[in-house]
Design a protein around this motif. Structure first.
Motif: not given
Length: 679
Positions: A293-294, A323-324, A354-356, A360-361
């Motif tokens: 993210t940074m 996503d990040a 959950r991430m998978l 978003p989208g």
């Protein structure tokens, strides 16, 4: 001569050898060069960062026979004696073992005597925070006004425990924790001179495990050399430390980015063989997503703290900002949930799933990871396979009169008009011979023929039932959906579907009035009005609007298109949608690739076989093979359909004259990722 450990052998002998404490060394060097020396120095910091080392170097600088200098010669008698630990005027005191007030009184009594050999008498008191309050009180006056030939060097890891009266009498220097870059670079220098072969990844593992302490890093290196038999391999260091390699973390993230569910489960299984601390793995994931993210927000700001700056930059380009953020928050919440989950691995798996599943989208599908858009909504008890809808002969006859022309009511009905309307019910499943299900035309969207007046005069020809719509129902435009559902809402269905009576050529007056009151669907340019008889050549395609490819004949069962009509849900449905089907008599052969075949168990096969028997008949047998299914699978078919609908939506936006006018007038641009087809 006995072996000397690396932490003692490589202790810095000059200020130039020190690593990572430039802010302290700069102040001391300038003070020595200008002879502006304080009588008491306090060095604070975590263990192994060089507090005692700086104290001994400062004692050498003050007592070197060449004079007070920031660069002691290291060859004179004083320098050699200090390096060997036998200089009489350097008094090192361990405050942890000499905490009493009597010990402090002895120190203060000897302060008044002049140095024996050197220029200054140096008192180096380590772990000074361990002294008692009485000892501090006895020491305060001497610390404030010592003789000119005395220098006090105090070192502590916990300065909060020191009285403020002591802090105010000293020059305080806070030594920073070593960064992994400093530690890895110093280990590289040490091992190169020692002639020990090593892997770069092993140095980063040791640097992380040292947690900011150079002494701990050298001690762990000694242990790793013994563990690896005079060489440092990343796998050996990982086994010694009881952690997983950073490359394992990167593999987990790669499967998440690729959306590879089977690959993710395989990586979790492989990682679990090491019996790791899943909380530590989630912490590593948090650190990685934070750095990603940074890099996304401030390009070029990524550090090389773990030796993976290139990987972080690559992920920053592959992942969207949404996503990040989702991955970071999911890992954060999953780490909290580990304390209350029945099994740590279960909580870890759920966090990654959950991430998978909720990126978003990603379309909200049932099942969430594999089922395609447009699948019928599942009931609340969707975890159990319900009865698969099967076509029967009566269902084909029911809507036949609705498609007939008023001028020729006795003409045979075409296969297109024999398909049930979206609002019509799917009859109860019946066990039929294998040849019967070939009529499964309910997967193809029907024509909007309800506009004929004859339809409204025959309420029994449009039965309605609370059942799931056909699989390709979502392919129709919204206006056709709204139009085709209104007659079914007004005409409740009878319990039994009976063939309609012949329809009169001309509608009666009440029927005509009802037909006129019905809202007509928007007709394309050049299409006749809904009240007129429309030739079959002008009807919408029965194969489904927006279908990825010309569909097979409506009276044939097409596995990719009609798979959803089998009613296979849950994990078996996920797996079956990635298989190719072939028929060999009464045997249905499903071909799976290696990844999905590995996840298929006997329970899944039984549920798939039950659904096939409900649809094709009890004589059907299931055979599973492993191979390359190709692109003729339900999942691939649905993916092509989604891509074509997406391309059509993008082309419609790009070619729209209003959009072009807005772009030209306001210097705007179309964000293609925001274009979504109307379901």
């Amino acid at each position: 001569m006995s072996y000397q450990v690396l932490a003692r052998k490589w202790r810095p002998q000059t200020f130039q050898d020190m690593v990572g404490q430039e802010h302290v060394l700069q102040a001391l060097v300038h003070a020595l060069e200008t002879q502006r020396l304080h009588h008491a120095y306090l060095f604070t910091g975590t263990r192994g960062v060089g507090k005692t080392t700086i104290g001994r170097l400062l004692a050498r600088c003050l007592n070197c026979e060449t004079g007070i200098t920031p660069n002691p010669c290291g060859e004179c008698t004083t320098c050699r004696e200090i390096m060997e630990g036998r200089f009489v005027d350097l008094i090192e005191i361990d405050a942890a073992s000499r905490t009493g007030v009597d010990d402090m009184r002895e120190l203060t009594d000897n302060v008044q005597y002049s140095p024996t050999r050197g220029r200054y008498k140096v008192y180096l008191i380590d772990e000074v925070h361990m002294l008692t309050n009485q000892s501090f009180n006895a020491f305060l006056k001497t610390l404030e006004e010592p003789p000119e030939h005395v220098k006090f060097l105090l070192a502590t890891t916990d300065p909060q425990k020191l009285p403020v009266t002591v802090l105010s009498r000293c020059l305080q220097f806070n030594l920073k924790r070593m960064t992994p870059e400093h530690i890895a670079g110093h280990l590289n220098h040490v091992l190169s001179h020692e002639g020990i072969p090593f892997e770069e990844a092993a140095l980063w593992l040791l640097a992380r495990a040292a947690d900011g302490s150079m002494r701990d890093a050298l001690s762990l290196t000694d242990q790793a050399i013994a563990f690896g038999n005079q060489k440092l391999a990343a796998s050996d260091v990982s086994s010694m430390l009881g952690t997983i390699d950073q490359r394992d973390i990167e593999k987990l993230v790669d499967t998440l980015v690729a959306g590879d569910g089977p690959g993710l489960l395989s990586e979790i299984q492989r990682v679990s063989d090491f019996a790791p601390d899943y909380g530590v793995i989630l912490a590593d994931l948090l650190s990685l997503f934070h750095r990603v993210t940074m890099e996304q927000v401030v390009p070029g700001s990524v550090d090389n703290a773990l030796g993976d700056a290139g990987k972080v930059q690559s992920l920053a380009r592959q992942l969207s900002a949404e996503d990040a953020q989702l991955f970071y928050q999911s890992a954060l919440m999953g780490r909290k949930d580990l304390a209350v989950t029945p099994d740590a691995r279960m909580g870890f798996e759920m966090t990654l799933l959950r991430m998978l599943a909720f990126r978003p989208g990603v379309e909200r599908r049932e099942p969430p990871t594999i089922a395609a858009q447009g699948a019928p909504a599942l009931p609340e008890n969707a975890d159990e396979p319900g009865p698969a809808p099967a076509p029967v002969a009566d269902a084909e006859k029911a809507p036949s009169s609705a498609a007939e022309s008023p001028a020729a009511p006795t003409e045979p009905v075409s296969p297109v008009s024999s398909a049930p309307a979206p609002s019509e019910p799917v009859p109860e499943p019946t066990v039929s011979p294998v040849s019967e299900p070939s009529r499964g035309s309910e997967a193809a969207p029907p024509q909007p023929v309800e506009s004929s007046p004859a339809v409204n005069s025959m309420p029994e020809s449009a039965p309605a039932e609370d059942g799931p719509p056909p699989a390709s129902y979502d392919d129709l435009p919204p206006e056709y959906l709204a139009y085709s559902e209104e007659p079914a809402a007004r005409n409740p269905a009878p319990e039994a579907v009976t063939p309609p009576e012949p329809v009169a050529p001309a509608p009666s007056v009440p029927d005509a009035e009802m037909a006129e009151s019905m809202p007509a669907p928007p007709a394309p340019t050049g299409q006749p009005e809904p009240s007129e008889a429309v030739p079959d050549s002008d009807q919408p395609e029965a194969a489904g609007m927006g279908s990825p490819a010309p569909a097979p004949a409506a009276d044939e069962f097409h596995w990719p298109r009609d798979f959803r009509s089998l009613g296979i849900v849950g994990m078996p449905g996920n797996l079956a949608s990635h298989a190719a089907m072939s028929r060999d008599g009464d045997t249905v052969v499903l071909t799976f690739d290696e990844g999905h075949a590995r996840l298929l168990n006997d329970r899944h096969q039984d549920r798939i076989a039950d659904a096939l028997r409900q649809f094709f008949g009890d004589q059907v047998q299931l055979s599973v093979r492993q191979g390359h299914p190709g692109g003729d699978t339900p999942a691939a078919w649905e993916q092509r359909a989604r891509q074509e609908r997406q391309q059509a939506a993008e082309a419609s936006i790009q070619n729209d004259p209003h959009v072009r006018s807005i772009v030209e007038r306001f210097e705007g641009r179309v964000v293609e990722d925001s274009i979504k087809p109307v379901s």
